[in-house]
Design a protein around this motif. Structure first.
Motif, PDB file in Angstrom:
ATOM      1  N   ALA A 189       0.800  -1.227   0.000  1.00 18.25           N
ATOM      2  CA  ALA A 189       0.000   0.000   0.000  1.00 18.25           C
ATOM      3  C   ALA A 189       0.834   1.279   0.000  1.00 18.25           C
ATOM      4  CB  ALA A 189      -0.930  -0.001   1.216  1.00 18.25           C
ATOM      5  N   PHE A 190       2.061   1.221   0.546  1.00 20.05           N
ATOM      6  CA  PHE A 190       2.841   2.436   0.730  1.00 20.05           C
ATOM      7  C   PHE A 190       4.263   2.245   0.222  1.00 20.05           C
ATOM      8  CE2 PHE A 190      -0.224   2.129   4.262  1.00 20.05           C
ATOM      9  CZ  PHE A 190      -1.032   3.221   3.953  1.00 20.05           C
ATOM     10  N   ASP A 191       4.923   3.379  -0.072  1.00 15.91           N
ATOM     11  CA  ASP A 191       6.329   3.333  -0.454  1.00 15.91           C
ATOM     12  C   ASP A 191       7.169   2.971   0.767  1.00 15.91           C
ATOM     13  OD1 ASP A 191       5.596   4.178  -2.990  1.00 15.91           O
ATOM     14  OD2 ASP A 191       5.871   6.305  -2.499  1.00 15.91           O
ATOM     15  N   PRO A 192       8.266   2.245   0.573  1.00 11.83           N
ATOM     16  CA  PRO A 192       9.079   1.830   1.734  1.00 11.83           C
ATOM     17  C   PRO A 192       9.585   3.010   2.557  1.00 11.83           C
ATOM     18  CG  PRO A 192      10.198   1.359  -0.355  1.00 11.83           C
ATOM     19  CD  PRO A 192       8.789   1.681  -0.681  1.00 11.83           C
ATOM     20  N   ASP A 193       9.955   4.119   1.909  1.00  9.75           N
ATOM     21  CA  ASP A 193      10.456   5.259   2.674  1.00  9.75           C
ATOM     22  C   ASP A 193       9.364   5.948   3.476  1.00  9.75           C
ATOM     23  OD1 ASP A 193      13.047   4.845   1.966  1.00  9.75           O
ATOM     24  OD2 ASP A 193      13.191   6.497   0.535  1.00  9.75           O
ATOM     25  N   GLN A 194       8.118   5.853   3.044  1.00 11.94           N
ATOM     26  CA  GLN A 194       7.015   6.374   3.853  1.00 11.94           C
ATOM     27  C   GLN A 194       6.905   5.586   5.158  1.00 11.94           C
ATOM     28  OE1 GLN A 194       3.838   5.949   0.911  1.00 11.94           O
ATOM     29  NE2 GLN A 194       3.745   8.181   0.672  1.00 11.94           N
ATOM     30  N   ILE A 195       7.056   4.279   5.045  1.00 14.03           N
ATOM     31  CA  ILE A 195       7.002   3.427   6.236  1.00 14.03           C
ATOM     32  C   ILE A 195       8.200   3.708   7.130  1.00 14.03           C
ATOM     33  CG2 ILE A 195       7.027   1.028   7.044  1.00 14.03           C
ATOM     34  CD1 ILE A 195       5.724   0.278   4.333  1.00 14.03           C
ATOM     35  N   ARG A 196       9.385   3.794   6.536  1.00 11.06           N
ATOM     36  CA  ARG A 196      10.608   4.020   7.297  1.00 11.06           C
ATOM     37  C   ARG A 196      10.548   5.365   8.026  1.00 11.06           C
ATOM     38  NH1 ARG A 196      15.395   0.865   5.206  1.00 11.06           N
ATOM     39  NH2 ARG A 196      16.641   2.523   6.153  1.00 11.06           N
ATOM     40  N   GLN A 245      -0.557  11.970   8.621  1.00 14.57           N
ATOM     41  CA  GLN A 245      -0.204  13.355   8.922  1.00 14.57           C
ATOM     42  C   GLN A 245       1.295  13.597   8.776  1.00 14.57           C
ATOM     43  OE1 GLN A 245       1.344  14.484  12.209  1.00 14.57           O
ATOM     44  NE2 GLN A 245       1.605  16.451  11.136  1.00 14.57           N
ATOM     45  N   LYS A 246       2.097  12.707   9.325  1.00 18.15           N
ATOM     46  CA  LYS A 246       3.553  12.887   9.239  1.00 18.15           C
ATOM     47  C   LYS A 246       4.051  12.753   7.800  1.00 18.15           C
ATOM     48  CE  LYS A 246       5.584  11.910  13.769  1.00 18.15           C
ATOM     49  NZ  LYS A 246       4.426  12.029  14.639  1.00 18.15           N
ATOM     50  N   ASN A 247       3.460  11.859   7.049  1.00 19.59           N
ATOM     51  CA  ASN A 247       3.868  11.722   5.657  1.00 19.59           C
ATOM     52  C   ASN A 247       3.559  12.995   4.877  1.00 19.59           C
ATOM     53  OD1 ASN A 247       4.523   9.845   3.144  1.00 19.59           O
ATOM     54  ND2 ASN A 247       2.632  10.934   2.666  1.00 19.59           N
ATOM     55  N   ASN A 248       2.331  13.500   5.023  1.00 23.52           N
ATOM     56  CA  ASN A 248       1.903  14.637   4.211  1.00 23.52           C
ATOM     57  C   ASN A 248       2.497  15.965   4.672  1.00 23.52           C
ATOM     58  OD1 ASN A 248       0.413  12.785   2.780  1.00 23.52           O
ATOM     59  ND2 ASN A 248      -1.560  13.389   3.627  1.00 23.52           N
ATOM     60  N   LEU A 281       9.724  13.368  -5.001  1.00 25.31           N
ATOM     61  CA  LEU A 281      10.346  12.310  -4.201  1.00 25.31           C
ATOM     62  C   LEU A 281       9.306  11.514  -3.434  1.00 25.31           C
ATOM     63  CD1 LEU A 281      13.531  13.985  -2.642  1.00 25.31           C
ATOM     64  CD2 LEU A 281      13.448  12.195  -4.378  1.00 25.31           C
ATOM     65  N   PHE A 282       8.261  12.172  -3.008  1.00 26.39           N
ATOM     66  CA  PHE A 282       7.265  11.532  -2.153  1.00 26.39           C
ATOM     67  C   PHE A 282       5.865  11.799  -2.703  1.00 26.39           C
ATOM     68  CE2 PHE A 282      10.798  13.143   0.500  1.00 26.39           C
ATOM     69  CZ  PHE A 282      11.382  11.927   0.808  1.00 26.39           C
ATOM     70  N   ARG A 283       4.945  10.950  -2.328  1.00 23.51           N
ATOM     71  CA  ARG A 283       3.571  11.132  -2.774  1.00 23.51           C
ATOM     72  C   ARG A 283       2.654  11.326  -1.577  1.00 23.51           C
ATOM     73  NH1 ARG A 283       0.574   6.051  -2.741  1.00 23.51           N
ATOM     74  NH2 ARG A 283       1.923   4.306  -2.115  1.00 23.51           N
ATOM     75  N   LYS A 284       1.606  12.077  -1.817  1.00 24.49           N
ATOM     76  CA  LYS A 284       0.624  12.344  -0.766  1.00 24.49           C
ATOM     77  C   LYS A 284      -0.223  11.107  -0.523  1.00 24.49           C
ATOM     78  CE  LYS A 284      -3.012  15.618   0.547  1.00 24.49           C
ATOM     79  NZ  LYS A 284      -3.811  16.794   0.122  1.00 24.49           N
ATOM     80  N   ILE A 285      -0.536  10.872   0.737  1.00 23.37           N
ATOM     81  CA  ILE A 285      -1.446   9.782   1.081  1.00 23.37           C
ATOM     82  C   ILE A 285      -2.825  10.383   1.258  1.00 23.37           C
ATOM     83  CG2 ILE A 285      -2.010   7.960   2.724  1.00 23.37           C
ATOM     84  CD1 ILE A 285       0.936   7.806   3.440  1.00 23.37           C
ATOM     85  N   GLU A 286      -3.749   9.977   0.423  1.00 20.04           N
ATOM     86  CA  GLU A 286      -5.109  10.498   0.504  1.00 20.04           C
ATOM     87  C   GLU A 286      -5.887   9.755   1.579  1.00 20.04           C
ATOM     88  OE1 GLU A 286      -6.005  13.083  -1.033  1.00 20.04           O
ATOM     89  OE2 GLU A 286      -4.472  13.277  -2.608  1.00 20.04           O
ATOM     90  N   ARG A 287      -6.590  10.512   2.369  1.00 17.19           N
ATOM     91  CA  ARG A 287      -7.443   9.889   3.393  1.00 17.19           C
ATOM     92  C   ARG A 287      -8.702   9.333   2.730  1.00 17.19           C
ATOM     93  NH1 ARG A 287      -6.171  11.416   8.673  1.00 17.19           N
ATOM     94  NH2 ARG A 287      -4.581  13.052   8.813  1.00 17.19           N
ATOM     95  N   GLU A 288      -9.083   8.150   3.164  1.00 20.39           N
ATOM     96  CA  GLU A 288     -10.316   7.583   2.634  1.00 20.39           C
ATOM     97  C   GLU A 288     -11.506   8.369   3.187  1.00 20.39           C
ATOM     98  OE1 GLU A 288     -10.656   3.445   3.266  1.00 20.39           O
ATOM     99  OE2 GLU A 288      -8.773   2.940   2.256  1.00 20.39           O
ATOM    100  N   PRO A 289     -12.485   8.667   2.354  1.00 15.84           N
ATOM    101  CA  PRO A 289     -13.641   9.440   2.840  1.00 15.84           C
ATOM    102  C   PRO A 289     -14.401   8.679   3.913  1.00 15.84           C
ATOM    103  CG  PRO A 289     -14.063   8.514   0.650  1.00 15.84           C
ATOM    104  CD  PRO A 289     -12.604   8.286   0.934  1.00 15.84           C
ATOM    105  N   VAL A 290     -14.866   9.428   4.893  1.00 22.42           N
ATOM    106  CA  VAL A 290     -15.639   8.824   5.980  1.00 22.42           C
ATOM    107  C   VAL A 290     -17.067   8.593   5.512  1.00 22.42           C
ATOM    108  CG1 VAL A 290     -16.472   9.125   8.332  1.00 22.42           C
ATOM    109  CG2 VAL A 290     -14.217  10.017   7.675  1.00 22.42           C
ATOM    110  N   ALA A 291     -17.562   7.401   5.742  1.00 20.94           N
ATOM    111  CA  ALA A 291     -18.918   7.074   5.308  1.00 20.94           C
ATOM    112  C   ALA A 291     -19.935   7.931   6.043  1.00 20.94           C
ATOM    113  CB  ALA A 291     -19.202   5.598   5.555  1.00 20.94           C
TER     114      ALA A 291
END
Length: 568
Positions: free
Chosen positions: A369-376, A398-401, A557-567
């Protein structure tokens, strides 16, 4: 020197060592090959070890990192029983999956070994026989739990019961997950067989014991000589010593494990906690043999100037600060751990990540689901160095974005894009930098040095904060100087400002390399360097920007992680 070269080979004497560079052995706790690695393993052991190793390689030091799959513990047979497969089928599957996941995460390890390998078995058996010959292992009658319904002696993890220390109702026979205490099945209250639920009974068997009291004085002297250890590690170890060391059983009635190398001992194997720590040595020896230099392991184990660091979780502290040092002291001639920077637990919604209890996301799933550096990046920012840390997906996003993407990635991307669009190549700065450029250069140097010092001290969160501060200083400089305005108003000044910003990006790229190797490699290429960062490229020794050099292909270098919409 102890006689521990390749099994069957003679010891080597008179080795000459290179004292001009540091020699560093890194041992990483061996995960059981009974399920997939989870983020708790990454934050607790693998990521700090990899950051440490990458940093020291970049400093030009000689590093050997070893670990592998612990394939003989009872967690393996428990999983095999559940899945109705053989233990070998289980370990083959998860060894491959976990090794592949670590590669995808960017872990740079010289040898990822297996305790089922014949080479390891030979080393473990020879160490057992050596300690037995020295009188440090004794055999005697012992009481062990036997399940009548299952008609078998029960390995420690086949027994559950009430913890005598914290009263947790589901403590295992070897350890309580709630309080972290190491246990013996006999310690449990209301013990029950994990397979059938019946209450086992004690029956006599014969086991071998490691005579820890005989090594107690040497252990205490060793522990007093350690400097810079974490308080949690010292406290845990000192409590063990204070309670008094007892003989510890090192064999069990098992059929899955390293067989006891003595006649008449069929059905008995070396206890996994004794045998698995030997893997650090067997993996180093196997690496040396496999690399075509069979004696190369000795530089890391018998060189008195070599250092050794063991990255583990807090549940493994006594095995690395008492048991393993005791084995090494008993053998003689081999280096003792320099430091054991054990981490606390990573929690998910207040509960410890646990493979056996199915709590926490697996590394393989996260890498899908995520890039390795996002996890790291996120795990480094919350690493449980001094206390348990809580993982949450909201914090991860939040920290990623807001930090990784908006602060670090945005600085590098916008500076390089502006420089490429405006000049097409690395611009030529003025001969004498202005005061702002001098301040920026000093800030970059200060943060880089501080990050290095933090990594040296195994304070990886602190090191990451210094890197983030460097990026923030760069963004403030660019915002304040506004080179896009200077391009029209003062082209010569624009060249100097742009070069200074690019040079900070160069320093920032070097700094993030141990933490974010994939992103650092891309950023370094974007800056126009033909060769990747390599040994000796930390700090002042890193290659400099050459005016006139063309940029590499520039992209985010990095991509934004989009939040899934709340139902609704």
């Amino acid at each position: 020197m102890a006689n521990f070269s390749i099994p069957g080979g003679p010891p080597r004497l008179g080795i000459r060592y290179n004292y001009l560079m540091r020699t560093i052995l890194i041992g990483v706790a061996w995960p059981y090959a009974n399920s997939a690695l989870h983020l708790g393993h990454v934050a607790g052991t693998w990521l700090p070890a990899d950051i440490f190793g990458r940093y020291h390689r970049l400093r030009g030091h000689r590093v050997l990192m070893v670990s592998g799959s612990d394939e003989h513990g009872t967690p393996i047979t428990v999983t095999a029983d559940k899945e109705k497969k053989t233990p070998q089928e289980i370990v083959n599957r998860f060894h491959a999956e976990n090794h592949n996941a670590l590669k995808r995460l960017g872990v740079d390890i010289e040898c990822y070994f297996r305790t089922t390998d014949t080479f390891h078995k030979q080393v473990a058996q020879r160490i057992f026989l050596t300690l037995l010959e020295k009188g440090l292992i004794v055999e005697r009658a012992s009481q062990a739990l036997f399940c009548v319904a299952c008609n078998r002696f029960l390995p420690d993890r086949y027994v559950e019961g009430v913890c005598p220390h914290c009263q947790a109702p589901d403590a295992r026979g070897d350890q309580c997950d709630r309080c972290g205490k190491t246990l013996d099945p006999a310690d449990l209250k209301s013990p029950r067989c994990r397979l059938c639920g019946n209450r086992p009974e004690f029956r006599e068997t014969r086991l071998h014991y490691l005579r820890l009291p005989a090594l107690s004085a040497k252990l205490e002297d060793y522990l007093k000589s350690r400097k810079g250890w974490r308080s949690n590690v010292l406290r845990f170890t000192q409590n063990w010593i204070k309670e008094g060391l007892n003989d510890r059983p090192i064999t069990r009635d098992l059929h899955w494990g390293v067989p006891v190398p003595l006649p008449g001992h069929d059905g008995k194997c070396l206890y996994v906690w004794f045998e698995a720590v030997i893997g650090y040595l067997s993996a180093a020896q196997f690496w040396a043999k496999d690399s075509g230099s069979p004696e190369a392991w000795e530089e890391f184990w018998t060189n008195p100037q070599a250092e050794s660091y063991y990255f583990i979780g807090k549940d493994n502290i006594p095995f690395h600060t008492i048991i393993w040092p005791a084995i090494l002291l008993g053998l003689g001639g081999l280096n003792l751990p320099t430091n054991v920077p054990a981490n606390e637990y990573l929690l998910l919604s207040g509960e410890k990540f646990s493979k056996s209890r199915g709590i926490g996301a697996s590394l393989t799933e996260c890498l899908e689901a995520f890039d390795p550096d996002q996890i790291r990046y996120h795990l480094a920012s919350i690493m449980p160095e001094a206390s348990d840390a809580n993982f949450s997906w909201d914090d991860f996003i939040q920290k990623n974005n807001d930090e990784l993407l908006s602060t670090v990635g945005n600085l590098i991307n916008r500076v390089l894009l502006f420089a490429q669009k405006t000049f097409g190549k690395i611009p030529q700065p003025s001969a004498i930098p202005g005061p702002d450029e001098a301040m920026l250069e000093a800030a970059a140097k200060r943060h880089l040095e501080a990050a290095g010092q933090a990594i040296e001290a195994c304070e990886f969160k602190k090191g990451l904060r210094e890197i983030l501060a460097m990026a923030q200083a760069g963004n403030q400089y660019v915002n304040g100087q506004a080179p896009w305005k200077l391009a029209k108003q003062d082209p010569a000044r624009c060249q100097s400002v742009t070069y200074a910003a690019l040079d900070l990006c160069r320093c920032l790229t070097v700094a993030i390399h141990p933490y974010l190797p994939f992103s650092a490699t891309r950023a370094w290429s974007m800056l126009g360097f033909d060769k990747p960062l390599g040994p000796g490229d930390w700090g002042e020794r890193a290659p400099k920007l050459e005016p006139g050099r063309l940029f590499g292909e520039i992209g985010p270098l990095f991509r934004k992680i989009e939040r899934e919409p709340v139902a609704p």
